[in-house]
Design an enzyme around this catalytic site. Structure first.
Site, PDB file in Angstrom:
ATOM      1  N   HIS A 120       0.822  -1.220   0.000  1.00  0.00           N
ATOM      2  CA  HIS A 120       0.000   0.000   0.000  1.00  0.00           C
ATOM      3  C   HIS A 120       0.850   1.262   0.000  1.00  0.00           C
ATOM      4  O   HIS A 120       0.339   2.354   0.239  1.00  0.00           O
ATOM      5  CB  HIS A 120      -0.951   0.004   1.207  1.00  0.00           C
ATOM      6  N   CYS A 148       7.135  19.705  -5.882  1.00  0.00           N
ATOM      7  CA  CYS A 148       8.258  18.932  -6.432  1.00  0.00           C
ATOM      8  C   CYS A 148       9.446  19.859  -6.676  1.00  0.00           C
ATOM      9  O   CYS A 148       9.297  20.917  -7.287  1.00  0.00           O
ATOM     10  CB  CYS A 148       7.804  18.291  -7.738  1.00  0.00           C
ATOM     11  N   GLY A 188      -2.077 -10.017  12.239  1.00  0.00           N
ATOM     12  CA  GLY A 188      -2.658  -8.721  12.579  1.00  0.00           C
ATOM     13  C   GLY A 188      -3.409  -8.031  11.457  1.00  0.00           C
ATOM     14  O   GLY A 188      -3.290  -6.823  11.291  1.00  0.00           O
ATOM     15  N   ASN A 214      -3.438 -13.366  15.463  1.00  0.00           N
ATOM     16  CA  ASN A 214      -4.295 -12.188  15.604  1.00  0.00           C
ATOM     17  C   ASN A 214      -4.799 -12.104  17.042  1.00  0.00           C
ATOM     18  O   ASN A 214      -5.001 -13.134  17.695  1.00  0.00           O
ATOM     19  CB  ASN A 214      -5.487 -12.287  14.645  1.00  0.00           C
TER      20      ASN A 214
HETATM   21  P1  OAD Z   1      -7.498  -3.572  10.514  1.00  0.00           P
HETATM   22  O1  OAD Z   1      -7.478  -2.379  11.407  1.00  0.00           O
HETATM   23  O2  OAD Z   1      -8.673  -3.783   9.636  1.00  0.00           O
HETATM   24  O3  OAD Z   1      -7.293  -4.902  11.371  1.00  0.00           O
HETATM   25  C1  OAD Z   1      -6.313  -5.008  12.363  1.00  0.00           C
HETATM   26  C2  OAD Z   1      -6.308  -6.425  12.875  1.00  0.00           C
HETATM   27  O4  OAD Z   1      -5.246  -6.566  13.803  1.00  0.00           O
HETATM   28  C3  OAD Z   1      -7.577  -6.839  13.599  1.00  0.00           C
HETATM   29  O5  OAD Z   1      -7.997  -8.107  13.111  1.00  0.00           O
HETATM   30  C4  OAD Z   1      -7.152  -6.935  15.075  1.00  0.00           C
HETATM   31  O6  OAD Z   1      -7.823  -7.981  15.766  1.00  0.00           O
HETATM   32  C5  OAD Z   1      -5.684  -7.262  14.942  1.00  0.00           C
HETATM   33  N1  OAD Z   1      -4.842  -6.797  16.057  1.00  0.00           N
HETATM   34  C6  OAD Z   1      -4.910  -5.638  16.729  1.00  0.00           C
HETATM   35  N2  OAD Z   1      -3.919  -5.536  17.628  1.00  0.00           N
HETATM   36  C7  OAD Z   1      -3.172  -6.665  17.501  1.00  0.00           C
HETATM   37  C8  OAD Z   1      -1.993  -7.154  18.142  1.00  0.00           C
HETATM   38  N3  OAD Z   1      -1.361  -6.468  19.083  1.00  0.00           N
HETATM   39  N4  OAD Z   1      -1.514  -8.359  17.746  1.00  0.00           N
HETATM   40  C9  OAD Z   1      -2.157  -9.090  16.795  1.00  0.00           C
HETATM   41  N5  OAD Z   1      -3.258  -8.676  16.161  1.00  0.00           N
HETATM   42  C10 OAD Z   1      -3.764  -7.474  16.491  1.00  0.00           C
HETATM   43  O7  OAD Z   1      -6.136  -3.456   9.666  1.00  0.00           O
HETATM   44  P2  OAD Z   1      -5.729  -4.151   8.301  1.00  0.00           P
HETATM   45  O8  OAD Z   1      -6.290  -5.512   8.201  1.00  0.00           O
HETATM   46  O9  OAD Z   1      -4.265  -3.984   8.199  1.00  0.00           O
HETATM   47  O10 OAD Z   1      -5.663   0.031   3.416  1.00  0.00           O
HETATM   48  O11 OAD Z   1      -6.425  -3.208   7.260  1.00  0.00           O
HETATM   49  C11 OAD Z   1      -6.150  -3.408   5.904  1.00  0.00           C
HETATM   50  C12 OAD Z   1      -6.174  -2.128   5.126  1.00  0.00           C
HETATM   51  O12 OAD Z   1      -7.362  -1.402   5.449  1.00  0.00           O
HETATM   52  C13 OAD Z   1      -5.103  -1.109   5.454  1.00  0.00           C
HETATM   53  O13 OAD Z   1      -3.860  -1.398   4.863  1.00  0.00           O
HETATM   54  C14 OAD Z   1      -5.666   0.142   4.853  1.00  0.00           C
HETATM   55  C15 OAD Z   1      -7.074   0.026   5.400  1.00  0.00           C
HETATM   56  O14 OAD Z   1      -8.050   0.563   4.662  1.00  0.00           O
HETATM   57  C16 OAD Z   1      -5.286   1.099   2.649  1.00  0.00           C
HETATM   58  O15 OAD Z   1      -4.899   2.128   3.106  1.00  0.00           O
HETATM   59  C17 OAD Z   1      -5.363   0.857   1.189  1.00  0.00           C
END
Ligand code: OAD
Length: 245
Positions: A120, A148, A188, A214
């Site tokens: 990303h 720029c 995560g 997770n």
């Molecule tokens: P999310 O915020 O959707 O999910 C975070 C996950 O991490 C959840 O399932 C939590 O349960 C888990 N979690 C939180 N703390 C944790 C810890 N200490 N150890 C293990 N797990 C933990 O984030 P993403 O899945 O990364 O996209 O979201 C994906 C994308 O959504 C991002 O990259 C962004 C956003 O829209 C763009 O910007 C294109």
């Protein structure tokens, strides 16, 4: 802690030469990075989904840059946590290792991971809207709107916004790794945003042993071979430690 699960996964990793790890916001949570969707991800009542778009930038680049400047200022002093370091360590132990992250915070690189695929983009890179030059910029605060140095064009954050396509070359590389992985860790990530949400399933279909790490169960937990609940910053160091036993 699920010691039996950790031991099983450590054994799998020990006997694997091709490993893929996918990380999401959860790995940086223990470093203090605000989540994307949670209440702490809100900024002056704007949701990320309303600011991280090409349309929002076209309409009001100053507003979007003020939001990115805020995020950069929050993240700049933060440090990688033991989860990031454990993955950098794992990389050294596996012959063919690929780290794919959805995060834009740069903490995997800061922890010493050699070539994380930042699918990303990165908060610490900018791209010129006019000449397309893409370069590192770590100024906090940044002059808003930034221009720029080469052509004077408007700079944008070099991140992938909602509604934008991912780099096709990067995606091809990721799928190549998923298809041949023996073991995959999905760390995560909530599995809410495509295409990353399906990477674990792609690897599983291609024959990999897929492990979820997770803090909570996710809609995908049941499809993986093992799902370990807990903090990445605690579980991942244990996992790597067990590999040496
Ligand atoms: P999310 O915020 O959707 O999910 C975070 C996950 O991490 C959840 O399932 C939590 O349960 C888990 N979690 C939180 N703390 C944790 C810890 N200490 N150890 C293990 N797990 C933990 O984030 P993403 O899945 O990364 O996209 O979201 C994906 C994308 O959504 C991002 O990259 C962004 C956003 O829209 C763009 O910007 C294109």
């Amino acid at each position: 802690m699920d010691t039996e699960g950790i031991r099983q996964v450590a054994e799998k990793l020990k006997s694997s030469t091709r490993v893929v790890v996918l990380t999401g916001a959860g790995i940086s949570q223990e470093s203090g990075v605000p989540t994307f969707r949670g209440a702490d991800g809100l900024w002056q009542n704007f949701r990320a989904e309303d600011l991280a778009t090409p349309e929002a930038f076209e309409k009001d680049p100053v507003l979007v840059w003020r939001w990115y400047d805020w995020r950069r200022s929050l993240i700049q002093p933060l440090k990688p946590n033991p989860g990031h370091y454990a993955l950098a360590d794992l990389e050294k132990r596996i012959e063919d290792f690929t780290l794919v992250t959805q995060n834009v915070d740069g903490l995997h690189k800061a922890a010493g991971s050699k070539h994380p695929i930042e699918m990303h983009g990165s908060l610490w890179r900018v791209r010129c809207m006019q000449c397309g030059t893409d370069f590192e910029n770590r100024e906090v605060p940044i002059d808003i709107p930034p221009r720029c140095e080469t052509c004077g064009g408007l700079l944008r954050p070099a991140v992938v916004w909602f509604g934008e396509a991912l780099d096709q070359e990067i995606l091809r590389e990721i799928y190549r790794c998923l298809e041949r992985a023996e073991t995959m860790l999905v760390v995560g990530t909530s599995g809410a945003v495509q295409p990353a949400a399906s990477f674990g399933l792609v690897a599983k279909k291609a024959g990999a042993f897929v492990v979820e790490v997770n803090r909570s169960k996710t809609p995908q937990s049941a499809f993986f071979d093992v799902s370990i609940q807990g903090k990445a910053g605690e579980l991942l160091p244990h996992l790597v430690e067990h590999m040496t036993q």
